[in-house]
Design an enzyme around this catalytic site. Structure first.
Site, short mmCIF file in Angstrom:
data_model
loop_
_atom_site.label_atom_id
_atom_site.label_comp_id
_atom_site.label_asym_id
_atom_site.label_seq_id
_atom_site.Cartn_x
_atom_site.Cartn_y
_atom_site.Cartn_z
CG ASP B 137 -2.32 0.59 1.02
OD1 ASP B 137 -2.18 1.74 1.02
OD2 ASP B 137 -3.14 -0.27 0.82
CG ASP B 146 -2.21 2.21 18.41
OD1 ASP B 146 -2.01 2.50 19.54
OD2 ASP B 146 -3.24 2.26 17.94
CG HIS B 169 -5.10 3.74 1.26
ND1 HIS B 169 -4.80 2.45 0.97
CD2 HIS B 169 -6.64 3.87 0.90
CE1 HIS B 169 -5.76 1.99 0.41
NE2 HIS B 169 -6.94 2.65 0.51
CB VAL B 186 -8.17 3.32 21.21
CG1 VAL B 186 -8.28 2.89 19.75
CG2 VAL B 186 -7.65 4.69 21.40
CG ASN B 267 -13.85 1.28 -3.42
OD1 ASN B 267 -14.12 0.48 -2.85
ND2 ASN B 267 -12.64 1.99 -3.07
CB ALA B 283 -9.75 -7.83 -7.12
CB SER B 341 -9.19 0.18 0.42
OG SER B 341 -8.80 0.54 -0.90
#
Lengths: 80, 397
Positions: B137, B146, B169, B186, B267, B283, B341
């Site tokens: 990506d 994190d 992204h 969170v 999309n 895909a 995504s």
């Protein structure tokens, strides 16, 4: 004509002959940038006018202007 | 033989009746039938009735005359009313009234995002351990709290850019697949937080990438032995367009070497206008798994591309892709996004959980397990494939 990035896919039975193919395509006018012999793909650039000749070269399945991916901008209401 | 579980799950009657009148029966005639069956107290509703939402349960019957539907309350002797109604030849059908309930709608909670709940991700923070998950990506924000202290193998294939994510992204997708459980307020948002995270930056900070960089990233991930490769990227294809041979060769190479490439379906649909777009590339390759997006009500997402083209252009499974909470680069830290995504890394995480559970589940066998274990949805297969991806019930960590 404009200089464009070109993606060439070679026949499966030619995948061991990438160097030979590169020489053949160079003679047509393709400037080879990257080869991926494992999957039979050659990337290069050259005048857009050579595209048809590259596609017709022996051992080549297809030749096309290299594509790309453009993601939608990041605002959350636009699908990614 | 009766099934006791099905019996327990059957719809529960309220005790009332629903009466359907034949077409063209005049309102006065309908009202007369109801009055004959239940006595006085027929109330007529119309669309402009200001009290349409406040029907007193003691009212013996309600008539929606314009629709030719009557409702008999459980406050009357419905068995006798049922028999009486059937004597009128203008009555088409009389049936019990049932309780209705809202369909399952997932919501984020303090513990986990709705997406993790929907795919059945376990609470175990080490889930997916021992499995290499590669996200190809826009890179990842390695400075995000994190991911602090986490072993991440990252490499950039974009000329002049490091693996750091200047777009967001990639960090979002990596978070959904394998983000670790953060502390504080969170919710958990990573499906397989114990997985070994590989990040290949194949799209630049502007969110675009050349095919040569994408193919190089795919090759790298396969050569690194990543069991799962997540690709939330692609381009639209035309109706009838066949898969590209280069992606197909890479997808097959991956399967042969025990890797599974999972990609976002795209999309490009606009379903509210009746337009359904074909699954995009890569895909649409036969050997690459295509993931559609569903929303919190498990309906297909408005934008989700569909299996319009055959020969690889089918949707294989679906996953949460609307209102998805995950990590983005500092200083924002988190954002809610939507898209196939976002669905794709959910399936990648689920794949890692299955792969961690059984060392035999690699490549094509892992693909098969994912589709076989998907939760069937009451939607067209061309939109959601075999259904909602599901984690193993007991994950191994």
């Amino acid at each position: 004509m404009a200089d464009i990035a070109i993606k060439v896919i070679i026949r499966a039975d030619q995948m061991g002959q990438t160097e030979v193919l590169c020489k053949r395509l160079s003679d047509i006018g393709l400037h080879v940038d990257t080869t991926m012999p494992e999957i039979g793909v050659i990337f290069g650039h050259g005048d857009a006018g050579i595209l048809a000749d590259v596609a017709k070269a022996e051992g080549v399945i297809s030749a096309e202007a290299e594509g790309g991916v453009v993601l939608a901008p990041m605002p959350k209401d636009t699908p990614k | 033989m009766t099934n006791p579980l099905l019996d327990a799950l059957r719809p529960q009657p309220t005790g009332g009746l629903i009466v359907t009148f034949k077409e063209g029966v005049e309102h006065a005639h309908q009202e007369g039938c109801l009055r004959d069956a239940v006595g006085a107290g027929v109330r007529t509703l119309s669309a402009d009735d200001p009290c349409i939402g406040q029907i007193n349960p003691d009212v013996p019957s309600v008539l929606i005359g314009s629709a030719g539907i009557g409702v008999v309350s459980d406050a009357v002797e419905t068995q006798a009313a049922h028999q009486r109604l059937l004597t009128h030849d203008v009555v088409q059908d009389v049936r019990p009234e049932f309780w209705m309930f809202a369909l399952d709608v997932f919501e984020d909670t303090a513990e986990a995002t709705w997406g993790l709940q929907a795919v059945g991700a376990p609470a175990d923070e080490a889930a997916g351990r021992g499995i290499k998950v590669c996200v190809l990506d826009t890179g990842i924000d390695l400075g995000h709290p994190d991911y602090e202290g986490r072993q991440i193998v990252a490499r950039s294939f974009v000329t002049g850019e490091t693996e750091n994510d200047g777009n967001g992204h990639g960090t979002h997708c990596a978070g959904s697949a394998a983000g670790r459980s953060p502390s504080g307020n969170v919710p958990r948002y990573g499906v397989a937080p114990g997985a070994e995270l590989y990040v290949g930056k194949v799209l630049g900070d502007q969110g675009s990438g050349r095919e040569r960089d994408i193919l190089a990233g795919m090759l790298w991930a396969i050569n690194e032995g990543c069991e799962v490769i997540s690709m939330s990227l692609g381009r639209a294809v035309r109706e009838g367009e066949l898969p590209s041979q280069d992606y197909e060769r890479l997808g097959q190479m991956a399967l042969d070497r025990g890797s599974l490439i999972i990609a976002a379906a795209g999309n490009d649909s606009a379903r509210r206008y009746g337009y359904v777009a074909p699954v995009g590339a890569p895909a649409n390759s036969v050997s690459i798994m295509a993931v559609a997006a569903v929303d919190q009500g498990l309906d297909v997402a408005e934008f989700s591309s569909s299996g319009v083209n055959g020969q690889g252009g089918e949707v294989n499974v679906a996953a949460p892709g609307v209102g998805v909470f995950s990590s983005v680069p500092m200083p924002e830290l988190y954002r809610i996004l939507r898209g196939t995504s976002m669905a794709c890394p959910h399936v990648a995480g689920v794949a890692a959980l299955w792969a961690a559970r059984d060392a035999n589940l690699r490549g094509q066998r892992l693909w098969q397990r994912l589709v076989d274990s998907a939760q069937s949805l009451p939607l067209a297969e061309r939109d959601v494939g075999r259904g909602l991806a599901q984690a193993p019930s007991v994950a191994v960590s």
